[in-house]
Design an enzyme around this catalytic site. Structure first.
Site, mmCIF file in Angstrom:
data_model
loop_
_atom_site.group_PDB
_atom_site.id
_atom_site.type_symbol
_atom_site.label_atom_id
_atom_site.label_comp_id
_atom_site.label_asym_id
_atom_site.label_seq_id
_atom_site.Cartn_x
_atom_site.Cartn_y
_atom_site.Cartn_z
ATOM 1 N N CYS A 2 -6.369 -2.795 -3.495
ATOM 2 C CA CYS A 2 -5.634 -3.547 -4.521
ATOM 3 C C CYS A 2 -5.539 -4.986 -4.029
ATOM 4 C CB CYS A 2 -4.277 -2.911 -4.797
ATOM 5 S SG CYS A 2 -3.276 -2.538 -3.342
ATOM 6 N N GLY A 51 -3.580 -3.695 -0.031
ATOM 7 C CA GLY A 51 -4.030 -2.369 0.352
ATOM 8 C C GLY A 51 -2.969 -1.477 0.933
#
Length: 900
Positions: free
Chosen positions: A365, A368
């Site tokens: 993302c 993380g």
């Protein structure tokens, strides 16, 4: 302790759930205790970290004072004191004991179980070497190796000490690759599938930036991960390899809007032109702030229901138990179930790609440690039956949440804040003016110092537990633990009784700050859960381990891999202390996915993030177009260009592409119809300039060159890319149209600045002097009462498509009020058109039923006076009575009153 102003208050009213009891309040160093006067009732013990909000009400006319408590376990209760001083002492004491300055003041550093737990190996429950060897690292597969590069946490402070990386990649390459990943969180192995060589790796976002940086070392690292099914000694490409990895995926859990915004900070997402071994998927899962606001709406609905029950109890105490006052509409509007459904959709994609396609998945993302942990842990829970046992689930949390650096301290808000203690007494305890000023300055200082801490809170792990509960509810016989286990785990997430969930990373737990590490000073929560008493209470009575046997060959066998239905989600009503009927009702409508989902991107031409970055680079830094000159400023303000803000209304093309390659997906849908878009010109993602846009507007829509359909042939591209170019073109047209308005704000008179000024400032004048949409205004407008009905020639409306055919079968097809009766049709045909009955200079508006409305070549106007008159003779009479310029009027108003 000095923080405790009063340790005991008697004759206190305790109200909870519509019932009122009397008892005594006790304040200890770590708990608030209420002991009922009724000996049959059990005492209420509540740790201070469980308090989420305390509201101090003003004193009543009877001299009573009330404190309203709200907890993180979604409970609400109130304490009513007989004296104002007692309420003030309890309020201030609870605030001092709840708001902590450091983690070492929490209950876990003082908790000593009596008697001690039978097991005390909770801190050593998870061994990275044992767990990865169980998966097959070093035994079934030689493509992975352990590295001690981070043994002292100097390589990456938020990663575990022992990580697993591809054997082909050296530590020197890892050192270079770490510079390209946020927080140095490089792609490392999280799971190796037991049935094949498929893997799940995780990382943080790449540091791409506006200039589209790249790292050869990072590209080689991901290439080695995606080729890890081959032997590290030799790569034989012509051999028959089980699972030839045709669908390696890079899962970006964020929406594309967030990925574009992060480019302004020097980060971003992978450019798939440099990662040829796989494809990329955007899951569209929102960030931590959206999740926090979504859960806050659920909590608000629960609190309003509790307050309503308490008010009803005063007048109808016998009917409170039979009332359902919870607003289900507010629960649905919170979007909480939609977010969980989005997470489960990504979980199914990852699980199918690893198990069915025998491929590899890289998840990240932003940093993380939030959405990445959710997706990675849930996918492994579905893929591996071991993680559905009690011990396996504990190891899963230790591995993917605790060791990989989820920020429990920040996300859970264990240190609390004074902002959660509200007092409406109006400063009754303030003394002199100097003391009041000092209190005001202290409150302002506290606002600035604690704001960042509050913004970091988010129910990420709570959301993971709810997603696990959804899978457990759909497969009740496949989990060794029951619902109580998850609920107890949620309780101790916020109780701060154990040291497991108190820190942000493994380094903070294992390394002491000038003393013994917290892992030696606190008790692990797994020692509590693995005690015989808790084990007996948390076992699932319907669990059948034989269902997970991969060698079982029955009609319902699934090799132990679960594929949940992402749309079958319901509120976890047991956690919220409600009934299933109260929160979910008898029927739960399918959750409509309105979040963005873009996937199966092969290269940069299909990536909306890369397109937007390219558009920002091509946009000049100055000009009258009104576009963002500085993309970093736009990202910091949260205002992004139109192509980035566009969202697909349903499941995106990427999800359908993944569903096609991953069979039997429960949420598969048919592809939508392809509709040509009128505004699509230039490069994808780029807005045309003013000259090009003007030329585009002056060209008839039916004669424009048809743009290639991006949904057919030539690779896969999502609806996002198609909408981006259209929205960008429309945005540029609107900006060009209003480019000079700001310069003429002071010149709003008609006739003072000429026709050009009047055209620029038309939106500043009244409605009586404005022309209809798409029409040019005459320089000498007629008064509203004039009987003359003439208008200037119209200009083309770029947003309306004129029909190419003028054939009309029946005039009734255009009647919005339905087809009239036969008698009415006959009478209307026989009746000649009535002349105008409006007196000249009448102050009344024109009557559309009596004024002859001109019939244009583009659309036929239907009025009651000419209803059904579609014969050639009637049409000839209508044209004869029309004004001279009527043939040029494009009037599509059925009443003929014009568009205001």
């Amino acid at each position: 302790m000095d923080a405790i102003r009063v340790s005991k208050v008697e004759q206190v009213q305790f109200a909870k759930g519509g019932t009122i009891s009397t008892g005594t309040v006790h304040l200890t160093a770590h708990h608030i205790i209420f002991r009922y006067d009724d000996a049959g009732e059990k005492e209420m013990w509540m740790p201070y970290p469980l308090i989420s909000l305390v509201n101090r009400q003003p004193q009543t006319l009877q001299g009573q004072a009330q404190l309203n408590f709200h907890t993180r376990t979604f409970e609400s209760f109130s304490l009513t004191f007989r004296r104002e001083s007692d309420a003030s002492d309890v309020f201030e004491s609870v605030k001092e004991l709840t708001v902590s300055a450091s983690v070492s003041q929490l209950y876990a550093f003082f908790y000593n179980p009596s008697p001690p737990f039978p097991t005390n190996d909770g801190w050593s429950l998870y061994s990275p070497r044992d767990e990865y060897i169980r998966m097959g690292v070093g035994t079934r597969s030689k493509a992975w190796r352990f590295t001690d590069l981070n043994k002292d946490y100097s390589f990456c402070a938020t990663y575990p000490a022992r990580i697993v990386v591809p054997t082909r990649i050296s530590d020197t390459t890892l050192q270079y690759a770490s510079k390209y990943r946020s927080k140095c969180r490089i792609p490392v192995l999280s799971y190796l599938h037991w049935a094949n060589y498929g893997s799940i790796t995780r990382s943080s976002q790449p540091m791409v930036g506006i200039t589209q940086n790249r790292s050869v070392q990072d590209e080689k690292l991901i290439e080695a991960i995606f080729q890890s099914h081959w032997s590290p000694e030799s790569r034989v490409s012509n051999a028959n390899v089980y699972g030839a990895t045709p669908t390696n995926l890079i899962i970006d859990a964020r929406p594309t809007v967030n990925a574009v915004a992060n480019t302004a900070k020097g980060a971003g997402t992978e450019n798939m032109d440099y990662y040829k071994e796989g494809k990329k998927v955007y899951l569209g899962i929102d960030h931590i702030h959206t999740m926090r606001e979504s859960l806050a709406k659920v909590v608000e609905a629960l609190r309003e229901a509790d307050q309503l029950l308490a008010s009803i109890n005063q007048s109808l105490p016998d009917q409170v138990a039979d009332l359902a006052v919870l607003d289900k509409g507010a629960l649905r509007r919170s979007g909480w179930l939609r977010h969980i459904s989005a997470i489960l959709e990504g979980t199914v994609i990852i699980a199918k790609n690893v198990h069915v396609n025998s491929s590899h998945v890289l998840i990240h993302c932003s940093d993380g440690w939030d959405r990445t942990s959710q997706l990675s842990a849930l996918s492994q829970l579905c893929l591996d039956p071991f993680y559905r046992t009690i011990r396996g689930f504990e190891i899963l949390i230790e591995k993917d949440w605790l060791s990989f650096g989820h920020k429990f301290l920040d996300r859970c808000g264990h240190l609390s804040s004074e902002k959660f203690f509200l007092s409406t007494t109006g400063g009754a305890d303030t003394g002199s003016g100097a003391e009041a000023a000092q209190a005001f300055l202290a409150s302002v200082q506290n606002r600035f110092t604690s704001q960042h801490h509050i913004k970091e809170t988010s129910p990420v792990f709570h959301q993971f537990l709810e997603a696990v509960r959804q899978v457990q509810r759909q497969f009740p016989d496949r989990f060794e633990f029951n619902e109580r286990f998850l609920q107890q785990l949620y309780y101790h997430l916020y109780s701060c009784q154990f040291g497991t969930f108190l820190f942000n990373c493994e380094k903070d737990r294992r390394v002491g700050d000038g003393g013994p590490p917290p892992s030696e000073r606190t008790i692990s929560v797994w020692d509590f859960f693995n005690s015989p008493t808790e084990m007996s209470l948390n076992r699932n009575a319907t669990y059948h381990s034989t269902l997970d046997d991969p060698t079982r060959r029955t009609s319902d066998s699934d090799m132990g891999v679960l594929l949940p239905n992402p749309k079958d989600v319901r509120f976890w009503h047991e956690l919220y202390g409600r009934t299933d009927e109260e929160m979910n009702g008898r029927f739960v409508a399918p959750q409509i996915r309105d979040a963005e989902h873009v996937g199966s991107l092969d290269n940069a031409d299909d990536d909306p993030v890369v397109q937007e970055i390219s558009a920002q680079e091509a946009t000049p830094s100055s000009g009258s177009g009104g576009k963002w000159a500085d993309s970093s400023l736009a990202g910091s303000l949260g205002v992004l260009p139109a192509p980035v803000r566009a969202h697909s209304p349903g499941l995106g093309t990427g999800l359908r592409d993944i569903s096609a390659s991953l069979p039997d997906l429960p949420s598969s849908r048919a592809a939508p119809s392809r509709t040509p878009t009128p505004l699509s010109g230039g490069a994808p993602g780029r807005a045309p300039n003013s000259q090009a846009s003007q030329s585009l507007l002056n060209t008839p829509i039916w004669s424009r060159a048809k743009q290639p359909d991006i949904l057919s042939g030539g690779g896969v591209k999502s609806v996002w890319g198609k909408l981006s170019s259209n929205a960008s073109a429309a945005f540029s047209v609107v900006q060009d149209a209003y480019a000079g308005v700001a310069k003429d704000l002071m010149n709003t008179g008609i006739g003072q600045g000429g026709e050009e000024t009047a055209a620029k400032t038309s939106e500043l004048r009244g409605r009586d002097v404005l022309s209809a949409w798409g029409q040019e205004r005459s320089t000498s407008p007629l008064p509203p009462s004039s009987t003359s009905y003439q208008r200037a020639p119209v200009t083309e409306n770029p947003w309306s498509i004129s029909p190419t055919s003028q054939q009309h079968i029946s005039i009734f097809d255009e009647n919005p009020w339905g087809v009239p009766s036969e008698a009415e049709s006959t009478a209307s045909v026989a009746t000649p058109p009535r002349p105008s009955a409006i007196e000249p200079m009448s102050p009344l508006p024109l009557d559309p039923t009596v004024v002859p409305i001109p019939v244009t070549s583009a659309a036929r106007v239907v009025t009651p006076s000419v209803l059904g008159r579609n014969s050639p003779q009637a049409m000839a009479r209508s044209r004869a009575q029309s004004p001279p310029n009527a043939s040029k009027i494009d009037n599509t108003d059925p009443l003929g009153v014009g568009l205001l």
